[in-house]
Design a protein around this motif. Sequence first.
Motif, PDB file in Angstrom:
ATOM      1  N   GLU A   9     -42.593  75.466  38.180  1.00  0.00           N
ATOM      2  CA  GLU A   9     -43.053  76.784  37.763  1.00  0.00           C
ATOM      3  C   GLU A   9     -41.890  77.675  37.333  1.00  0.00           C
ATOM      4  O   GLU A   9     -41.964  78.365  36.326  1.00  0.00           O
ATOM      5  N   VAL A  10     -40.798  77.670  38.096  1.00  0.00           N
ATOM      6  CA  VAL A  10     -39.719  78.624  37.793  1.00  0.00           C
ATOM      7  C   VAL A  10     -38.786  78.160  36.679  1.00  0.00           C
ATOM      8  O   VAL A  10     -38.066  78.963  36.114  1.00  0.00           O
ATOM      9  N   LEU A  51     -43.054  74.373  42.907  1.00  0.00           N
ATOM     10  CA  LEU A  51     -42.443  75.655  42.568  1.00  0.00           C
ATOM     11  C   LEU A  51     -41.313  75.496  41.541  1.00  0.00           C
ATOM     12  O   LEU A  51     -41.134  76.333  40.664  1.00  0.00           O
ATOM     13  N   ASN A  94     -35.292  77.851  44.687  1.00  0.00           N
ATOM     14  CA  ASN A  94     -36.664  77.975  45.142  1.00  0.00           C
ATOM     15  C   ASN A  94     -37.264  76.716  45.737  1.00  0.00           C
ATOM     16  O   ASN A  94     -38.434  76.704  46.121  1.00  0.00           O
TER      17      ASN A  94
END
Lengths: 118, 378
Positions: free
Chosen positions: A28-29, A25, A59
Motif C-alpha cells: 500500500e505505501v 501494508l 511500515n
Amino acid sequence: MPGLQYLKNVASLSANPELCVGCGLCVEVCPQGVLELRDKRVVVARRDACMECGACMTNCPAQALWVEAGVGCAQAVINSALGRKGNGCCCVAEPRAAQQGLQTNLEAAPPRKSSGCC
Amino acid sequence: MSPAPQPLPLLTQMPPQEPVSSCAAPEAYGDPQAQPFVLGEEATPAGPVPRVGGELSRADRRGSLRVRLGFGRHDYKVVPGLYALNHPGPNSPVLVSANYKLSFDHLRQAARDLDAWLLVLDTKGINVWCAAGKGTMGTAELAARVGSSGLERVVEHRRLIVPQLAAPGVAAHTVKKLCGFSVTFGPVRAGDLPAFLAAGLRADPAMRRVSFPLAARALLVPVELTQALRTYLWLLPLLLLLAGLGGLVGGSGFWAGLAGPGLRAVGAMLLALVAGAVASPVLLPWLPGRAFSLKGLWPGLAGAALLWALWPVSFDAELAAWCLAVPALSSFLAMNFTGASTYTSLSGVKKEMRRAVPLQIAATALGLGLWIYALLAG
Ligand code: SF4
Ligand code: SF4
C-alpha cells in the motif's frame, strides 16, 4: 509518453518472505508499485522501480523488508561530501538505516549526518 | 543480485521525542490565531481551534508563486497544531499535513468542500516527502502532536489520514502503539482526497503511485533556475574579468576582451544553464538514457551545436572550449535535478555520480584550459 525509469540493478531492497505476515501494508505505501503479495507473502516484483524511500521498511510490522533508505539527490550527495550545510536542498544524503539505528540504540548508533537545509 | 538481509532496526521501540538532529534549534512559533489565513475559531471540548477555509486568498497565492519561483522556500511555515477546515464535528476525518505553507494550502484547497480537522506537524517548514525522509514528518512528531492537540477529546473516532508520501517517516503500527490512533495512508496527491474519502478510505492503485508529468516538472524549473543562478552567478563577472585581462595580455585591450570572448562566455554559460536546468527537466522522458547526467548531455550538445552555428569564425580554440564545457555543465545541472525528481534512488545517484562527475570535471577543466589558451593567444 515514454515511461521514466532510473538505473537498473542498483536498488538495495531486500525482502524476507519467511518473516512476512502478509498484512499488505508495504504494498500500500510503496509509491512505485515495487512490491506485490503472492500467496500472502511479499514479493519484489519490480526491483528496478524502487527509489529506496524506505516507506515499506518503516511500515512493515514484521521487519521483513530492508532497504538502504535515502533520498536520490545529487546535490545532497555533493553537500555531504563537502561537509556543507544550510544549502537550499532539503535532502538527507546518508542512508536512513543509520538514522533508524538511532531509534534502536541511542548510544551505539553513529551520529546522523544530514545535509542540505537542516 | 541483492545484498543479504541485514538485521532490522527495532522500529517497535519508542523513538526519541525529537528527531535526533541538532542542526535546527527548537522552533519558536507565534500565535496560530494571528496568521492571516485563519478565519476564526471553532469551539471544541479541547478548547478553541483556529478555523480555516479552502479558498486561497490573494496573499496565499502570492506566497505560493514566490516560493515556486524559488524565493524564501525555507521560511514559509504554518504554526503546527490542530486546525478546523470549515465546520468539522466529532466524526469528521483528521487529515495530517506538514507545516510547509505550500503543502498546507494545497491540502485545504483540495479538501475545500469537506469538513475536516487538519493536524499540522512541525516539519520545520519542509514539505511532506522531504520531511518524511528526514524524519521530522515522523512517528514521534505525529504521536506527540496528537497528544498536545488534545485530539482524543476533539474527535470520537481514532483514525488519522496521513499522506502516503509521509510513509517513509511514519510507522503506522508504532503510531497506534504510542497514541492509540490508527493511521490510514491517504492518496499521494491531495487532489485525490475527496474521492478517497468518498470511497470509504480506499485508494485505487493510481492514487498510490507517484508520477512525474510535464506540468510537475515545469513547475520545478523556476526553482532549479534560481537555485543554479544563485550558485553559479558569480562565475559570470569572473569570466568577464578574465576575458578582459586576457585581452590586456593578448594585446587587444581590456574592453575588447570583455566585449568579445567575455560576452561570448556569458552567452555560452547561459546556454548551458538553459540546457541543463530548463530543457533537461522538461524533456526528461524523451532524452535517451536513464542516468540524469546522460540525459543532460543531449541538450548540452544541442547548445554546443547552436553555438557553433552562430560562431563568428569557422572554428577556433575558444569555440572548442565551449563545445566541451557547455555539455559538461548541462550534464551536471541535469544531474542535480535528481533531487527534485520523483523516482531516483540514492544508490542510483551515487552510481551515476561516480561515473559522471570525473568526466564532467575533466571536460570543464579542459575547456577552461583551452579558453585561457585562446585568450592569451588573442
Ligand atoms: S523503498 Fe520505497 S520504492 Fe522501494 S519498495 Fe520500499 S516503498 Fe517501494
Ligand atoms: S509489510 Fe511486512 S509483513 Fe506486511 S506484507 Fe509487507 S513484508 Fe509482509
